[in-house]
Design an enzyme around this catalytic site. Structure first.
Site, PDB file in Angstrom:
ATOM      1  N   LYS A  81       0.819  -1.223   0.000  1.00 46.62           N
ATOM      2  CA  LYS A  81       0.000   0.000   0.000  1.00 46.62           C
ATOM      3  C   LYS A  81       0.851   1.270   0.000  1.00 46.62           C
ATOM      4  O   LYS A  81       0.334   2.352  -0.262  1.00 46.62           O
ATOM      5  CB  LYS A  81      -0.969   0.011   1.181  1.00 46.62           C
ATOM      6  N   ASP A  82       2.170   1.157   0.258  1.00 48.36           N
ATOM      7  CA  ASP A  82       3.050   2.324   0.205  1.00 48.36           C
ATOM      8  C   ASP A  82       3.564   2.608  -1.203  1.00 48.36           C
ATOM      9  O   ASP A  82       4.066   3.704  -1.471  1.00 48.36           O
ATOM     10  CB  ASP A  82       4.258   2.126   1.128  1.00 48.36           C
ATOM     11  N   ARG A 129      -8.567   8.043   3.926  1.00 54.69           N
ATOM     12  CA  ARG A 129      -9.485   6.966   3.537  1.00 54.69           C
ATOM     13  C   ARG A 129     -10.324   6.517   4.721  1.00 54.69           C
ATOM     14  O   ARG A 129     -11.552   6.387   4.625  1.00 54.69           O
ATOM     15  CB  ARG A 129      -8.668   5.778   2.986  1.00 54.69           C
ATOM     16  N   ARG A 130      -9.684   6.306   5.857  1.00 53.66           N
ATOM     17  CA  ARG A 130     -10.417   5.878   7.054  1.00 53.66           C
ATOM     18  C   ARG A 130     -11.307   6.999   7.580  1.00 53.66           C
ATOM     19  O   ARG A 130     -12.454   6.774   7.969  1.00 53.66           O
ATOM     20  CB  ARG A 130      -9.430   5.424   8.133  1.00 53.66           C
ATOM     21  N   ARG A 147      -0.188   9.276  13.995  1.00 55.36           N
ATOM     22  CA  ARG A 147       0.824   8.625  13.171  1.00 55.36           C
ATOM     23  C   ARG A 147       1.810   7.878  14.043  1.00 55.36           C
ATOM     24  O   ARG A 147       1.791   7.977  15.251  1.00 55.36           O
ATOM     25  CB  ARG A 147       1.559   9.657  12.302  1.00 55.36           C
ATOM     26  N   THR A 152       3.719   2.723  18.942  1.00 55.12           N
ATOM     27  CA  THR A 152       3.604   4.149  19.262  1.00 55.12           C
ATOM     28  C   THR A 152       2.141   4.570  19.323  1.00 55.12           C
ATOM     29  O   THR A 152       1.718   5.307  20.229  1.00 55.12           O
ATOM     30  CB  THR A 152       4.353   4.994  18.225  1.00 55.12           C
ATOM     31  N   ARG A 153       1.345   4.120  18.361  1.00 58.86           N
ATOM     32  CA  ARG A 153      -0.062   4.519  18.331  1.00 58.86           C
ATOM     33  C   ARG A 153      -0.832   3.943  19.511  1.00 58.86           C
ATOM     34  O   ARG A 153      -1.693   4.624  20.081  1.00 58.86           O
ATOM     35  CB  ARG A 153      -0.693   4.082  17.006  1.00 58.86           C
ATOM     36  N   CYS A 240      -2.289  14.081  -5.060  1.00 57.41           N
ATOM     37  CA  CYS A 240      -2.383  14.293  -3.616  1.00 57.41           C
ATOM     38  C   CYS A 240      -2.968  13.059  -2.938  1.00 57.41           C
ATOM     39  O   CYS A 240      -3.445  12.141  -3.585  1.00 57.41           O
ATOM     40  CB  CYS A 240      -3.273  15.498  -3.305  1.00 57.41           C
TER      41      CYS A 240
END
Length: 326
Positions: A81-82, A129-130, A147, A152-153, A240
């Site tokens: 997905k990247d 998207r989310r 992020r 971390t999240r 974008c």
């Protein structure tokens, strides 16, 4: 070739993916010595700004691709997905590995689902998207930028006393946090990102020896699914970050492709699907010409689905979003 240099980002998830690819290759060609080379990308360096505000394609791939083109590594491992929907000059996909569950998940300290979250609950995510799909589903939710890697999240979620965060199942599982999942979100509620759950291996287009090595670890089913999804994205993509989602699923001898374009505030959601028939022996597409024809078939279906959404009105949404960045 005795040493195979494998380039990757340095996050825990990226290292997991790189080691996974290395294990798959080593199991088939144990004579190879695989060296993992860690490369820092722009997306790794900018952690305090939402990705949509950076507005740059290849945030997590460009530096690795530069090393590949400079012949300082032999292959690059990415989260599919990247990867930009169109690869740069001289680059190609060498393999796509067997896919993990592609859906998003909700992690909530209170064990909430999207349906049971209280009115005005605070959810962390940085994905447009989310965000768009959440606003369409639960406009009452308060969404905050989040992020960082999975650990971390989760830590920030507890520190900031959020009601939950949305992440990809694949990353959560691969880093050992499955027990934290409150809900695997149905695709009917949030459609995943293009390529979500898939690990991609990128090579130099003319590197025949490496391509031959990777042929043995390529997953035909995932290759077909992600080919359809990436064709869908390429047909829609501007300059974008935009709320675009697509998921293709191979079932028996068919491919079901679902695609979505949404307004940033969730007020408009264009969603459609298409199903196509595959050759009955699609799992055994060893003949190159037959396989190429099948890939073309699913790509055309993905492009056609994108075109139908554009005709339905999604094009206006994309133009408005592009205009915000001008």
């Amino acid at each position: 070739m005795q040493v195979l240099r494998l380039g990757t980002r340095g996050s825990k998830l990226a290292i997991w993916q790189a080691e996974y690819v290395a294990r798959q290759i080593s199991a088939r060609m144990p004579e190879l010595n695989i060296e993992i080379v860690i490369i820092k990308t722009k997306g790794d360096k900018i952690l305090d700004v939402p990705l949509a505000q950076i507005g740059d394609k290849g945030l997590f791939t460009r530096e690795i691709e530069n090393e590949l083109l400079a012949n300082r590594i032999d292959l690059a491992v990415h989260s599919m997905k990247d990867l930009p929907s169109v690869l740069g000059e001289g680059l190609a996909l060498g393999a796509v590995l067997k896919r993990e569950i592609p859906q998003d998940v909700l992690i909530s300290p209170q064990g909430y689902t999207l349906q049971t979250l209280p009115q005005g609950a605070v959810i962390g995510t940085s994905s447009l998207r989310r965000i768009a799909q959440l606003k369409a589903l639960r406009p009452d939710l308060e969404l905050v930028n989040m992020r960082g890697n999975v650990e971390t999240r989760i830590r920030k979620m507890h520190e900031e006393q959020l009601d939950g965060i949305i992440l990809a199942f694949a990353g959560v599982k691969r880093l050992g946090f499955v027990d934290s999942i409150s809900q695997i979100i149905p695709v009917e509620q949030i459609l995943p990102a293009v390529g979500q759950g898939a690990v991609a291996v990128e090579i130099r287009r003319d590197d025949v020896p490496v391509r031959s090595i990777l042929e043995s670890i390529n997953d035909t089913e995932c290759w077909l699914e992600t080919s359809a999804e990436r064709a869908f994205l390429a047909e829609l993509e501007g300059g974008c970050q935009v709320p675009i989602a697509c998921l293709a699923r191979v079932t028996e001898s068919k491919v079901l492709i679902e695609g979505l374009v949404a307004a940033l505030d969730g007020s408009q959601v264009y969603k459609d699907s298409v199903e196509i028939e595959l050759p009955l022996d699609y799992e055994f597409l060893t003949d190159f010409s037959v396989r190429q024809a099948t890939v073309r078939q699913v790509k055309e279906a993905g492009q056609g689905l994108a075109a139908s959404l554009l005709r339905a009105g999604a094009g206006q949404i994309l133009e408005e979003i592009k205009g915000l960045g001008d």
